[in-house]
Design a protein around this motif. Structure first.
Motif: not given
Length: 659
Positions: A467-473, A485-486, A571-578
């Motif tokens: 599956l190659q999903p076209q996720y938000r963004g 996605a932001l 803003r684009r990079r907010e979110g989870i930091q692995p």
């Protein structure tokens, strides 16, 4: 056009000839575990590429790799006699990359050479390139100025082209939105004398320009740092002064992209734009008034992706033939009925026709090169002339259609109730439920339409549904799909990927106990996030060229950003930091990275792996020596290591008993 009156006879003959070719191909027998497609069939580099016809139709140039670990040669044929030995050109110790006819006699050729063993900073890899011209008449190469690129071919001036040179050294990520606003200098370049005449010396105000088929500068763009606005300019034919046409607020994420000009009205352009709508449409735009005109084409289900120009550039110029849009493949709403008829005939004549294009066509229109690429065709070239079609070769002729899997276009609901997520599903032989691999694209803010995907096909050949999903963004599916996605990296963007896997489980197509994620670049980041999620649905994750620390990634090019650009990137990079979640990894993890990756440097693994080790979390690691971030730096040895590693890991170490 008179050409089209004979096209149907020509295509009928071509269909008969190609049917004979297909009937003579070796059929794949029923596949067993002992009879898998050999890894080397996928690992070898593309056999034939860059097939181009000269404007007069007399010569055909292409690039061919003659042996498994060789570099490409250029072969030049006289189209009157393909049985004759071609002229062969070798770039050793350099490696040919691109070729383009700019006149009946001259090719512009790009080549590269490895010049260092370590990257020289972010986006500065181990290769250096040159651009040269090659003359059929003299048989000589001539080096062109470093950084020169051809901007416009001039069909009415066959001995001239428009070229540009950079005014500043590029130091930004190629997928950032400000790439188009780096200043360039533009010249009219005489192909016979090698002399160039300056047209525009770009600066921040007038950074980049676009030209019509006669070489007139018609449109320009720049950035107003004080106002934080992108500014677009126009000038009339014969004028020397640029007039402001349109401004876009730098915080406005909607699209405004000029595409081409009207052939008769010098004030009329055509643009791709949202213009207050969710989906990108194709609009008239008055350069003088700065106002939108008539809507040419727009859809409610997907964005317009671009324009299909007439297949005969040398004879017709930049004439619009249709409007392209995103769907199961790039589809076309046709404007030109003759071009529509041409492609309908080609679709009937060419085996496994999927995404068709005419890569080049003679000025008289009677000879052309056609390219097809699709799930059951890694890429094939056909020569069409004088009532006959000849198969020239392809990217991977060793992979026959029967060996490959179909790709289906699906949509599924997001758990958040706001979006339907498109996806491409590669379906292996056999009966469901299948083991499933979620393969998210990189970027992440890019468009992806699956024609032939080597990784997807390799995994399907081993029995995995992909599956190659076209996720938000993902681009191509509307403004809401993009902007939602932001701030959601590793959060709702990650949910969209998981929701695709769960949807396929609900449909009875995927086995809930045999799910995995594999991704590269941003897809590698997503795989790292998947590995540490609570209530994990996956049995393992495979992270290639992964961004483990988004803040470190931003710091590589932060110094080159304006305050607004930095704010946008943050803003684009907010979110989870692995990097902060490494101790929470709760499924088997396979890490892969090239040791000279210029886009996502190896430092991402050097800081991430010690976190795993300190937490006592097992992992497997494969470092590809001499591999950069991009597919054109993955050579045969890299690919065999990658595919061997994937095959073994998925079969044996992806969860209890393997996937």
């Amino acid at each position: 056009m008179s050409f089209h009156s004979s096209m149907w006879k020509l295509l009928a003959l071509a269909f008969v000839a190609l049917s004979a070719i297909s009937a003579g191909a070796h059929a794949l027998q029923n596949q067993s575990d002992a009879d898998l497609i050999p890894i080397e069939f996928f690992a070898v580099r593309e056999n034939m590429t860059n097939v181009e016809l000269s404007p007069d139709g007399r010569h055909l140039a292409l690039m061919r790799i003659p042996a498994r670990e060789a570099n490409p040669l250029i072969e030049i044929y006289e189209t009157a006699d393909f049985s004759a030995q071609p002229r062969r050109l070798n770039a050793d110790p350099m490696e040919f990359q691109t070729l383009q006819w700019v006149s009946n006699d001259l090719l512009i050729v790009g080549a590269r050479q490895k010049i260092r063993n370590r990257i020289d900073g972010f986006n500065r890899g181990v290769y250096a390139g040159k651009v040269v011209s090659y003359s059929i008449e003299s048989g000589e190469f001539e080096e062109l100025t470093s950084g020169m690129q051809v901007e416009s071919l001039l069909p009415s001036s066959p001995n001239e082209v428009i070229v540009s040179l950079p005014r500043t050294r590029a130091s930004f990520s190629a997928d950032d939105p400000f790439t188009a606003f780096r200043p360039r200098a533009y010249y009219r370049f005489n192909l016979e004398t090698g002399q160039r005449q300056l047209i525009i010396n770009g600066n921040q105000r007038i950074a980049t320009a676009a030209f019509d088929d006669d070489g007139n500068p018609r449109f320009a763009s720049g950035y107003d740092a004080g106002a934080r606005e992108f500014v677009y300019y126009y000038r009339g034919i014969g004028d020397d002064v640029w007039e402001e046409s349109y401004r876009v607020d730098g915080y406005d994420l909607s699209t405004f992209t000029p595409v081409t000009f009207d052939q008769e009205n010098e004030n009329l352009a055509y643009v791709l734009a949202h213009n207050g709508h969710d989906k990108i449409g194709f609009w008239e735009f008055n350069l003088a008034s700065g106002e939108f005109g008539e809507l040419i084409y727009r859809r409610e289900d997907s964005d317009v992706s671009g324009i299909r120009f007439h297949s005969n550039f040398w004879g017709e110029g930049s004439v619009m033939a249709g409007v392209n849009y995103f769907a199961d493949r790039i589809r076309t709403a046709w404007i030109d009925p003759d071009e529509e008829a041409l492609f309908a005939g080609l679709r009937q004549a060419i085996p496994n026709a999927h995404q068709l294009s005419v890569t080049s066509r003679s000025r008289d229109g009677n000879t052309m090169v056609v390219f097809n690429r699709g799930p059951r065709d890694p890429g094939s070239y056909y020569f069409l002339s004088d009532g006959a079609m000849r198969y020239l070769g392809g990217h991977a002729p060793q992979l026959e259609p029967e060996m490959l899997a179909d790709v289906e276009y699906i949509q599924y609901p997001s758990r958040h109730g706001d979006l339907m997520i498109p996806g491409y599903l590669t379906v292996p032989q056999g009966e469901p439920p299948f083991p499933l691999i979620v393969l998210p694209h990189g970027g992440p803010f890019v468009s992806e339409v699956i024609t032939y995907d080597e990784w997807g096909q390799f995994l399907a050949s081993r029995g995995y549904m992909v599956l190659q999903p076209q996720y938000r963004g993902s681009l191509g599916h509307g403004l809401e799909h993009y902007t939602s996605a932001l701030g959601q990296a590793g959060l709702q963007m990650q949910d969209d990927k998981d929701d695709g896997a769960l949807y396929l489980v609900e449909q009875g197509l995927a086995d809930p106990d045999r799910l995995a994620m594999f991704g590269w670049s941003y897809g590698g980041y997503a795989a790292l996030v998947a590995a540490s999620r609570e209530d994990n649905i996956y049995q393992c994750a495979i992270a290639g060229a992964a961004v483990s620390d988004p803040n470190m990634q931003l710091n590589y090019y932060r110094d080159g950003l304006s305050p607004f650009q930095e704010e946008f990137e943050l803003r684009r990079r907010e979110g989870i930091q692995p990097i902060d979640e490494a101790e929470n990894v709760n499924i088997p993890l396979f890490l892969i990275h090239g040791d000279v990756d210029q886009r996502v440097p190896l430092e991402h693994m050097r800081v991430y792996i010690p976190r795993l080790e300190r937490a006592g979390i097992p992992y497997r690691y494969l470092e590809l020596e001499g591999a950069d971030h991009f597919s054109n730096t993955l050579f045969y040895n890299h690919q065999t290591d990658l595919y061997t590693g994937l095959e073994d890991y998925l079969a044996n170490d992806c969860g209890p008993g393997g996937l």
